[in-house]
Design a protein around this motif. Structure first.
Motif, PDB file in Angstrom:
ATOM      1  N   ALA A  71       1.152  -1.244   0.036  1.00 29.60           N
ATOM      2  CA  ALA A  71       0.237  -0.470  -0.420  1.00 29.60           C
ATOM      3  C   ALA A  71       0.571   0.872   0.152  1.00 29.60           C
ATOM      4  O   ALA A  71       0.777   1.925  -1.071  1.00 29.60           O
ATOM      5  N   HIS A  72       2.054   1.663   0.462  1.00 31.18           N
ATOM      6  CA  HIS A  72       2.813   2.688   0.999  1.00 31.18           C
ATOM      7  C   HIS A  72       3.097   2.591  -0.912  1.00 31.18           C
ATOM      8  O   HIS A  72       3.631   3.809  -1.009  1.00 31.18           O
ATOM      9  N   SER A  73       3.716   1.276  -1.665  1.00 32.65           N
ATOM     10  CA  SER A  73       4.764   1.625  -2.769  1.00 32.65           C
ATOM     11  C   SER A  73       3.426   2.273  -3.387  1.00 32.65           C
ATOM     12  O   SER A  73       3.819   3.125  -4.897  1.00 32.65           O
ATOM     13  N   SER A  74       2.087   2.256  -3.100  1.00 32.16           N
ATOM     14  CA  SER A  74       1.136   2.430  -4.393  1.00 32.16           C
ATOM     15  C   SER A  74       0.558   3.699  -4.269  1.00 32.16           C
ATOM     16  O   SER A  74       1.018   4.617  -4.816  1.00 32.16           O
ATOM     17  N   ILE A  75       0.905   4.366  -2.570  1.00 31.85           N
ATOM     18  CA  ILE A  75       0.586   5.934  -2.798  1.00 31.85           C
ATOM     19  C   ILE A  75       2.123   6.056  -3.575  1.00 31.85           C
ATOM     20  O   ILE A  75       1.456   7.803  -3.918  1.00 31.85           O
ATOM     21  N   ASP A  76       3.089   6.166  -3.472  1.00 24.76           N
ATOM     22  CA  ASP A  76       3.686   7.126  -3.949  1.00 24.76           C
ATOM     23  C   ASP A  76       3.517   6.857  -5.590  1.00 24.76           C
ATOM     24  O   ASP A  76       4.118   7.798  -6.190  1.00 24.76           O
ATOM     25  N   ARG A  77       3.334   5.298  -6.280  1.00 22.34           N
ATOM     26  CA  ARG A  77       2.871   5.953  -7.853  1.00 22.34           C
ATOM     27  C   ARG A  77       1.630   7.100  -7.727  1.00 22.34           C
ATOM     28  O   ARG A  77       1.977   7.808  -8.463  1.00 22.34           O
ATOM     29  N   LEU A  85      -4.404   8.819 -13.121  1.00 26.25           N
ATOM     30  CA  LEU A  85      -3.998   8.708 -11.405  1.00 26.25           C
ATOM     31  C   LEU A  85      -6.089   7.700 -10.672  1.00 26.25           C
ATOM     32  O   LEU A  85      -5.047   6.745 -10.398  1.00 26.25           O
ATOM     33  N   LEU A  86      -6.639   7.563 -11.570  1.00 25.58           N
ATOM     34  CA  LEU A  86      -7.715   6.859 -11.438  1.00 25.58           C
ATOM     35  C   LEU A  86      -6.842   5.543 -12.116  1.00 25.58           C
ATOM     36  O   LEU A  86      -7.533   4.300 -11.477  1.00 25.58           O
ATOM     37  N   GLU A  87      -6.767   5.283 -13.251  1.00 24.88           N
ATOM     38  CA  GLU A  87      -6.044   4.155 -13.539  1.00 24.88           C
ATOM     39  C   GLU A  87      -5.022   3.263 -12.803  1.00 24.88           C
ATOM     40  O   GLU A  87      -4.794   2.227 -12.665  1.00 24.88           O
ATOM     41  N   THR A  88      -3.859   4.205 -11.937  1.00 30.54           N
ATOM     42  CA  THR A  88      -2.899   3.850 -11.334  1.00 30.54           C
ATOM     43  C   THR A  88      -3.748   3.515 -10.137  1.00 30.54           C
ATOM     44  O   THR A  88      -3.478   2.475  -9.735  1.00 30.54           O
ATOM     45  N   ALA A  89      -4.930   3.959  -9.445  1.00 30.28           N
ATOM     46  CA  ALA A  89      -5.571   3.444  -8.067  1.00 30.28           C
ATOM     47  C   ALA A  89      -6.111   2.179  -8.269  1.00 30.28           C
ATOM     48  O   ALA A  89      -6.117   1.221  -7.100  1.00 30.28           O
ATOM     49  N   VAL A  90      -6.648   2.309  -9.393  1.00 30.75           N
ATOM     50  CA  VAL A  90      -8.006   0.427  -9.568  1.00 30.75           C
ATOM     51  C   VAL A  90      -6.883  -0.739  -9.561  1.00 30.75           C
ATOM     52  O   VAL A  90      -6.706  -2.174  -8.781  1.00 30.75           O
ATOM     53  N   GLU A 150     -10.621   0.970 -14.937  1.00 34.86           N
ATOM     54  CA  GLU A 150     -11.407  -0.659 -13.874  1.00 34.86           C
ATOM     55  C   GLU A 150      -9.540  -1.905 -13.811  1.00 34.86           C
ATOM     56  O   GLU A 150      -9.202  -1.494 -15.297  1.00 34.86           O
ATOM     57  N   ALA A 151      -9.932  -2.280 -13.030  1.00 32.69           N
ATOM     58  CA  ALA A 151      -8.789  -3.256 -13.062  1.00 32.69           C
ATOM     59  C   ALA A 151     -10.096  -4.562 -12.702  1.00 32.69           C
ATOM     60  O   ALA A 151     -10.444  -4.753 -11.565  1.00 32.69           O
TER      61      ALA A 151
END
Length: 723
Positions: free
Chosen positions: A130-136, A146-151, A179-180
């Motif tokens: 999750a921490h790595s995801s926040i950095d991305r 932003l939303l494509e990366t988030a899903v 969507e993923a």
């Protein structure tokens, strides 16, 4: 405690979902008073604490592990206005791991025990992901990216079968914009879901409590127990809160076994959702859910930053447009031409595609034809002090709807109400193919009986939406109101300047009348003393010339005064032979100015319905302009012809083209170019303005052009019937 009410789609918008009276069965709950005494518990609490508590029992007598009692004490100590934020500790009860979450709301302390089926070591690995995801996410510069990366990141560290990002519209409907998913699942990307899928009270909870988990859609709720007369427990912030049966049925119709939603709240409004679906029951540890919640907060912050940058760019561009427009309006004579010349900036800063401006009954169009422009102006309200908007064809008056064609949206600015001044921006219709997530209606049959139930199919249902433009954005409406304020200030300044100019001209008129009056007086005195002299003819001509000048000046001022008060000049229409009238006036001019050649061409009688005196005023003014502004020793040509039911009178003089900056104001009153003109020192810039008003009252038009080295003014009037 009270049992939950039976609900269907008739009353789900009123369902008190924050006080369901039940919890989900993968955990247990006990709640305490502000004094730390037991007020109630879930029916399965014994699985955690070993036995059922007693009402009024102190929390210290529950036999809870020390870390839990420490959290409860901390919650009591930090409670303010009946609330305290959630804290969490892990514990092991009989070899089963739980996440214990303690928080306060409404003056009560809620202690939740949520069973966890993975060890803390695995939870720590989730947290690292999750921490790595926040950095991305923080590195994204566009909302789509932003939303494509988030899903993708949320699916990666939670393991859900499908993760979608919803973005809500102004009408509260939502689009799946990213969507993923598992490869074998039907894609929902691009589908829209109606506002009714999230009732108002659910939308409120999404803002208050930004994370919700349903571990097993097919669960059997566990009731809360307590004193029969106790107030229902407000579970707005509870992790184990049971959900509406209507929503459970909705998810079951989608084939979902477990779900998690994380709110994206921007500026205290529900901007979007990260919605996670699993086709089988699934638990996500509390710590991992909190990581997802932090992720959503990062998304919200990033969205706010991206939107703020876009708003700043719009504000800067709009400010530049306003500044340039205001400068032009202060310096130029014709506000409409200034607005049209700055049309590119106006259209770009408002994302509009066409412009219509009007004032004093004159309508100028850019991007639409004149007929539609006239109809748009006619549809505007008689009185308005703020911007007027229309979002779609249905917002227009019925009479104009058939004329709109591709146009649907309108943003109108009443910049000068006394003169009927409007600046109208138009947007085209946005024909939209909406892929709804299932046909957005309600069926009658459902697993809970004969009642209105959520739709049973979520296959894409295509609807073509017509007759609506893209809604006017809040930032553009703010810019429009700022522009309206600037335009009103400029109009007021111009009006004050016009009043000052009028006062100056009236004073000048009084001064200029002294000379002809003195000439008349002196001529009269000379005639009186030299009654038999030979200079009577010359003096008579001087008296007549001076009197005509005075009469013309006074007449123009009176006409201007009537027009300025919104009155018509007043014409009495009778059949008039325009050819005969033109011949008479040309003969008078030849006698008065014998050195000037007047070349008159007519094709025979041309009868029009007219006021002969007023029409003579127009012709005399055009002849006077040709005489004063034409090249010396060059003839003045007068042509009269009939064509297509019109009488067309043209008066031409040799001369250079009128400069563009002057041409745009030819028919305006008090033109700067007319004041103190050395070739017409007594001109006040009123002649053409009054001539245009007279011609319009005759339902005709007057226009200028330059052709073959000549300045030409053409008057078109409808021929009288039966002539």
């Amino acid at each position: 405690m009270a049992a939950p009410q039976r609900v269907d789609l008739h009353n789900c918008a009123d369902e008190p979902i924050h006080i369901p009276g039940t919890i989900q069965p993968h955990g247990a709950l006990v709640f305490l008073s502000s004094a730390g005494l037991v007020e109630g518990w879930s029916a399965n609490i014994a699985t955690v604490v070993g036995s059922e508590p007693a009402l009024g029992q102190p929390f210290g007598a529950l036999g809870l592990p020390q870390p839990v009692t420490a959290l409860i004490q901390e919650c009591h100590d930090t409670m303010a206005d009946g609330t305290a934020p959630a804290t969490m500790t892990a514990l092991d009860v009989g070899g089963r791991e739980y996440d214990c979450v303690v928080h306060a709301h409404g003056g009560r302390v809620l202690v939740e025990f949520e069973a966890r089926d993975v060890g803390m070591g695995e939870v720590a690995q989730f947290a690292i992901k999750a921490h790595s995801s926040i950095d991305r996410l923080r590195r994204q510069r566009t909302i789509d990216g932003l939303l494509e990366t988030a899903v993708r990141q949320v699916r990666d560290f939670t393991g859900f079968d499908r993760v979608m990002a919803y973005r809500f519209r102004a009408d509260d409907s939502g689009d799946v914009v990213a969507e993923a998913r598992r490869d074998d699942l039907v894609p929902y990307l691009g589908q829209r879901y109606p506002a009714g899928d999230i009732p108002p009270q659910a939308r409120r909870l999404y803002v208050l409590n930004t994370l919700r988990m349903i571990a097993d859609v097919g669960y059997t709720p566990v009731p809360l127990l307590g004193a029969p007369d106790a107030a229902p427990l407000d579970m707005s912030f509870a992790a184990l809160r049971s959900v509406s049966p209507v929503h459970v049925e909705y998810l079951q119709n989608m084939g979902v076994g477990a779900s998690m939603s994380v709110s994206i709240v921007v500026g205290c409004r529900l901007w979007g959702l990260i919605a996670c679906h699993h086709m089988a029951p699934k638990r996500v540890p509390y710590s991992v859910r909190m990581a997802a919640d932090v992720l959503a907060q990062v998304i919200a912050s990033t969205v706010q930053g991206i939107e703020a940058r876009a708003d700043a760019e719009l504000v800067e561009h709009a400010a530049n447009v306003r500044t340039g427009l205001v400068e032009a309006l202060l310096l130029e004579d014709d506000p409409l031409d200034a607005l049209v010349r700055h049309g590119d900036g106006l259209l770009e800063s408002t994302h509009a595609q066409a412009l219509v401006v009007c004032q004093y009954g004159r309508v100028v169009c850019r991007g639409v034809d004149q007929a539609l422009g006239d109809a748009v102006v006619a549809s505007l309200p008689a009185e308005a002090s703020d911007v007027v908007t229309r979002a779609g064809v249905q917002d227009w008056p019925d009479a104009i709807q058939p004329l709109l064609g591709k146009w649907a949206g309108m943003l109108a600015l009443p910049f000068d109400p006394p003169s009927g001044g409007w600046c109208v921006l138009l947007r085209t219709e946005q024909v939209e193919e909406v892929a709804w997530g299932g046909k957005p209606d309600k069926s009658r049959a459902g697993p809970l009986g004969e009642r209105l139930t959520p739709r049973g199919s979520f296959d894409a249902w295509i609807e073509t939406v017509r007759g609506r433009a893209h809604p006017w954005e809040d930032g553009i409406l703010t810019h429009a109101r700022m522009m309206l304020g600037e335009l009103v200030r400029v109009s007021n300044a111009r009006r004050a300047q016009t009043e000052a100019t009028r006062a100056q001209l009236l004073a000048m008129l009084g001064h200029d009348l002294r000379d002809p009056l003195n000439s008349i007086n002196m001529a009269g005195m000379v005639l009186e003393r030299t009654e038999g002299g030979s200079n009577k003819g010359t003096l008579g001509k001087r008296i007549q010339s001076s009197s005509n000048r005075m009469q013309r000046m006074i007449g123009q001022v009176l006409d201007m005064s009537r027009i300025d008060r919104g009155l018509v000049l007043g014409v009495e229409l009778h059949p008039v032979d325009l050819a005969a009238l033109a011949c008479d006036l040309v003969e008078e001019a030849r006698l008065a100015y014998p050195t000037i050649v007047y070349d008159l061409h007519t094709t025979g009688p041309a009868f029009v319905l007219a006021d002969a005196g007023r029409l003579g005023q127009v012709i005399s003014n055009l002849l006077s302009n040709a005489r004063h502004h034409g090249e010396p020793n060059q003839p003045i040509t007068i042509r009269l012809a009939t064509q297509d039911g019109l009488a067309i009178l043209e008066i031409a003089n040799a001369g250079d083209p009128i400069p563009a900056e002057t041409e745009s104001t030819l028919f305006n009153p008090f033109k700067r170019s007319s004041l103190n003109n050395p070739r017409n020192r007594t001109g006040m810039g009123l002649g053409l303005y009054i001539a245009q008003q007279i011609v319009r009252e005759h339902e005709g038009e007057i226009a200028y052009r330059h052709e073959d080295g000549k300045v030409v003014f053409a008057v078109q009037l409808p021929l009288a019937p039966n002539r």
